[in-house]
Design a protein around this motif. Structure first.
Motif, PDB file in Angstrom:
ATOM      1  N   LEU A  89      26.347 -22.214 -41.746  1.00 48.65           N
ATOM      2  CA  LEU A  89      26.700 -21.976 -40.346  1.00 48.65           C
ATOM      3  C   LEU A  89      25.523 -22.246 -39.418  1.00 48.65           C
ATOM      4  O   LEU A  89      25.695 -22.766 -38.315  1.00 48.65           O
ATOM      5  CB  LEU A  89      27.186 -20.532 -40.180  1.00 48.65           C
ATOM      6  CG  LEU A  89      28.566 -20.240 -40.757  1.00 48.65           C
ATOM      7  CD1 LEU A  89      28.800 -18.743 -40.861  1.00 48.65           C
ATOM      8  CD2 LEU A  89      29.649 -20.871 -39.907  1.00 48.65           C
ATOM      9  N   THR A  90      24.310 -21.901 -39.874  1.00 48.49           N
ATOM     10  CA  THR A  90      23.130 -22.151 -39.052  1.00 48.49           C
ATOM     11  C   THR A  90      22.878 -23.644 -38.900  1.00 48.49           C
ATOM     12  O   THR A  90      22.524 -24.118 -37.810  1.00 48.49           O
ATOM     13  CB  THR A  90      21.892 -21.468 -39.666  1.00 48.49           C
ATOM     14  OG1 THR A  90      22.161 -20.070 -39.833  1.00 48.49           O
ATOM     15  CG2 THR A  90      20.681 -21.639 -38.779  1.00 48.49           C
ATOM     16  N   ALA A  91      23.064 -24.405 -39.984  1.00 53.88           N
ATOM     17  CA  ALA A  91      22.883 -25.849 -39.912  1.00 53.88           C
ATOM     18  C   ALA A  91      23.909 -26.506 -38.987  1.00 53.88           C
ATOM     19  O   ALA A  91      23.623 -27.511 -38.341  1.00 53.88           O
ATOM     20  CB  ALA A  91      22.988 -26.453 -41.308  1.00 53.88           C
ATOM     21  N   LYS A  92      25.088 -25.925 -38.915  1.00 56.26           N
ATOM     22  CA  LYS A  92      26.157 -26.500 -38.096  1.00 56.26           C
ATOM     23  C   LYS A  92      26.109 -26.019 -36.655  1.00 56.26           C
ATOM     24  O   LYS A  92      26.265 -26.815 -35.722  1.00 56.26           O
ATOM     25  CB  LYS A  92      27.513 -26.134 -38.718  1.00 56.26           C
ATOM     26  CG  LYS A  92      28.720 -26.698 -37.979  1.00 56.26           C
ATOM     27  CD  LYS A  92      28.852 -28.190 -38.150  1.00 56.26           C
ATOM     28  CE  LYS A  92      30.161 -28.687 -37.526  1.00 56.26           C
ATOM     29  NZ  LYS A  92      30.289 -30.146 -37.623  1.00 56.26           N
ATOM     30  N   TYR A  93      25.864 -24.724 -36.453  1.00 57.17           N
ATOM     31  CA  TYR A  93      25.972 -24.141 -35.119  1.00 57.17           C
ATOM     32  C   TYR A  93      24.656 -23.596 -34.575  1.00 57.17           C
ATOM     33  O   TYR A  93      24.645 -23.025 -33.484  1.00 57.17           O
ATOM     34  CB  TYR A  93      27.003 -23.007 -35.133  1.00 57.17           C
ATOM     35  CG  TYR A  93      28.384 -23.459 -35.531  1.00 57.17           C
ATOM     36  CD1 TYR A  93      29.175 -24.196 -34.669  1.00 57.17           C
ATOM     37  CD2 TYR A  93      28.894 -23.140 -36.791  1.00 57.17           C
ATOM     38  CE1 TYR A  93      30.442 -24.614 -35.048  1.00 57.17           C
ATOM     39  CE2 TYR A  93      30.161 -23.549 -37.180  1.00 57.17           C
ATOM     40  CZ  TYR A  93      30.933 -24.278 -36.306  1.00 57.17           C
ATOM     41  OH  TYR A  93      32.179 -24.697 -36.683  1.00 57.17           O
ATOM     42  N   GLY A  94      23.576 -23.716 -35.309  1.00 57.64           N
ATOM     43  CA  GLY A  94      22.296 -23.219 -34.823  1.00 57.64           C
ATOM     44  C   GLY A  94      22.161 -21.715 -35.031  1.00 57.64           C
ATOM     45  O   GLY A  94      22.741 -21.137 -35.941  1.00 57.64           O
TER      46      GLY A  94
END
Length: 199
Positions: free
Chosen positions: A104-109
Motif C-alpha cells: 500500500l505504501t508503494a502504491k499510495y505513499g
C-alpha cells in the motif's frame, strides 16, 4: 521462562523481524521484476465486493473461518510447545502485515500505511487481546495476574484478590466474549470503515 522479560522481548523482536522480512520481500521482488506491485493489491477487488454486502451471510462466513483458525490454534497448542506456536503466529502475522503495508505504501505513499491498518481495525484488536490473555494464562508467574480490590466498608483497605487470570472459567468466558466481538466487528464495522477510507 516464557513469561520472563526475555521471553516477551523475543516475541517483540520476532514481530519486528516479520515486518522487516515482509517489507524487504515486497521491495526486492518488485525491483527484480519478479512481481508487479499490483499483484499484491488484490484487496481492491475485496473493497468492490463490500458494496451491497449481505452482512448476515458475511458474518456467518467470518465466524466459520475464525472458528477453523481457533480449532487449529488450540490443536497446535496441544501437539506442540505453546511458546513455539506463539512464535510462529507472531512472525506470520507480522510478515503478512509487513507485506500489506509495504504494498500500500508503494502504491499510495504515506497514506498507504494508514490504509493498511484499516483492514485490521477494530477486530484484530479484540483477537490480539484474546491471544494475550491466553498467553498470560499459559505462561504467567505472579504479579500481572494479581488483581487488587478496595474494600467498600471502612476502613478502606486494599487487599489482594485471587489470581483472576489463573481462573480457567474466567479466561474461557473472556475469550468467548472477545472472539464474538471480534467476529461481529469484522463483519459489520470493518467493511464500513474500509469503504469509507478507500472511497
Amino acid at each position: 521462562m516464557y513469561y520472563t522479560i526475555e521471553g516477551k522481548r523475543f516475541l517483540c523482536v520476532l514481530y519486528i523481524s516479520g515486518l522487516l522480512v515482509g517489507s524487504l520481500l515486497i521491495n526486492l521482488s518488485v525491483k527484480m521484476n519478479l512481481f508487479r506491485i499490483t499483484d499484491f493489491l488484490g484487496f481492491t477487488e475485496y473493497v468492490k465486493t463490500l458494496e451491497g454486502l449481505d452482512t448476515r451471510a458475511f458474518f456467518s462466513y467470518v465466524c466459520m473461518v475464525r472458528v477453523r483458525q481457533c480449532i487449529l490454534f488450540f490443536l497446535c497448542l496441544f501437539l506442540f510447545s505453546p511458546y513455539v506456536v506463539y512464535c510462529v503466529i507472531v512472525f506470520a502475522v507480522s510478515f503478512m502485515v509487513g507485506m500489506l503495508v509495504s504494498s500500500l505504501t508503494a502504491k499510495y505513499g504515506i497514506a498507504g500505511m494508514v490504509q493498511g491498518s484499516v483492514f485490521l481495525f477494530p477486530h484484530y484488536l479484540f483477537y490480539g487481546i484474546m491471544l494475550v490473555l491466553i498467553y498470560v494464562y499459559l505462561f504467567q508467574k505472579t504479579p500481572f495476574s494479581q488483581i487488587y480490590r478496595i474494600s467498600s466498608a471502612p476502613p478502606f483497605v486494599i487487599d489482594r484478590n485471587k489470581r483472576v487470570l489463573e481462573n480457567r472459567i474466567v479466561i474461557v468466558l473472556c475469550c468467548f466474549l472477545l472472539f464474538g466481538v471480534g467476529c461481529y466487528t469484522e463483519a459489520y464495522i470493518n467493511p464500513v470503515i474500509v469503504q469509507w477510507v478507500f472511497n
